[in-house]
Design an enzyme around this catalytic site. Sequence first.
Site, short mmCIF file in Angstrom:
data_model
loop_
_atom_site.label_atom_id
_atom_site.label_comp_id
_atom_site.label_asym_id
_atom_site.label_seq_id
_atom_site.Cartn_x
_atom_site.Cartn_y
_atom_site.Cartn_z
CG HIS A 102 -2.06 0.93 1.17
ND1 HIS A 102 -2.34 1.69 0.05
CD2 HIS A 102 -3.02 1.25 2.08
CE1 HIS A 102 -3.42 2.42 0.29
NE2 HIS A 102 -3.85 2.18 1.51
CD GLN A 130 -2.43 5.16 4.77
OE1 GLN A 130 -3.51 5.09 4.23
NE2 GLN A 130 -2.13 6.07 5.69
CB CYS A 151 -3.51 2.82 7.04
SG CYS A 151 -4.15 1.18 7.41
N1 NVA Z 1 -4.59 -3.92 5.52
C1 NVA Z 1 -5.81 -3.22 5.20
C2 NVA Z 1 -5.52 -1.82 4.81
C3 NVA Z 1 -6.73 -0.99 4.46
C4 NVA Z 1 -6.37 0.41 4.05
C5 NVA Z 1 -6.53 -3.96 4.08
O1 NVA Z 1 -5.85 -4.38 3.12
O2 NVA Z 1 -7.73 -4.13 4.16
N1 CP Z 2 -6.20 3.83 4.31
C1 CP Z 2 -6.90 3.57 3.20
O1 CP Z 2 -6.36 3.23 2.15
O2 CP Z 2 -8.23 3.71 3.34
P1 CP Z 2 -9.37 3.30 2.30
O3 CP Z 2 -9.44 1.80 2.31
O4 CP Z 2 -10.60 3.93 2.84
O5 CP Z 2 -9.00 3.80 0.94
#
Ligand code: NVA
Ligand code: CP
Length: 316
Positions: free
Chosen positions: A139, A142, A272
């Site tokens: 990610h 982020q 996050c």
């Molecule tokens: N680890 C989480 C992050 C969400 C922003 C997911 O992948 O659902």
């Molecule tokens: N932190 C983040 O990426 O949030 P969303 O899943 O809401 O985009």
Amino acid sequence: MKQSVALQLKGRDFLTLADYQPEEIEYLLDLAKEIKLNQKQGKVYQPLKGKVLGLIFEKSSTRTRVSFEAGVYQLGGTGLFLSSNDIQLGRGETIADTAKVLSSYLDGIMIRTFAQADVEELANNASVPVINGLTDTYHPCQVLADLQTIQEVKGTLSGLKIAYIGDGNNMAHSLMLGAAKMGVHFSTAAPEGYLPDETIVQKAKEVAVGSSITITTDPIEAVQDADVIYTDVWASMGQESEQQAREKLFSAYQVNQELLIHAKPDYTFMHCLPAHRGEEVTAAVIDGGHSVVFQEAENRIHAQKALMIALMGQEV
Ligand code: NVA
Ligand code: CP
């Protein structure tokens, strides 16, 4: 120097921080800071006039979708939300064909999906920049906002210590790479079997700029003297069926006042979002005085504006 970094970013993909040099990350953070300041001063800045960014989502999103859409609009361009349920990708059209077709309409593509390999395939077949808006593995958007936030709060990055407590997931991987590249010590704790991917740990160790990486099953060891404490959900998108089992497995890894006694007294708490209060973090911590989660969420828009300008903008 700045000019040459700007040039080398034009037209690039942003798939993982592993592909970005420390000076490139630093360039993006400087630009994000400038953009934030300009916005607070009410300055109109539209270097993406006429540009269109496609946003493919195979998973849910609040922050990523809205910050990209609002961000590209504020920079003079347009965002197109492309739910995989509505485009032919969701009915079996290949990623390669989708990439080629979309490249003929768009100036950039952001994608949120499951497999990192799919994002790579999209990027390999697209002639416009592809931005990873989250996969099961990474990610990176982020983490740009996270690094910007840490700089704002602590005034620096190099030499600090981040402790990430919880699942060795996409957040853990990207944060570890971002920390390593920016000279931030990184420690993480999770139960055996849920620690970060060993290959990514090795990669982070190889690229670390004078900082350490500690992988442990002991949360107290991980948070010892940390400047920043970070956590994320125990079950990520796509792992909903494991929610209950993970709640049991991770119960000793909750970020709470008891654990935080071991961090530096002026620690900063980050997440996050979205968060599950009472699971990976207590309400007292995430809603308490050390938490910067909303500043961090806000910075998504500033950091991504910097990214879009760097990759998709015309002028250097
Ligand atoms: N680890 C989480 C992050 C969400 C922003 C997911 O992948 O659902
Ligand atoms: N932190 C983040 O990426 O949030 P969303 O899943 O809401 O985009």
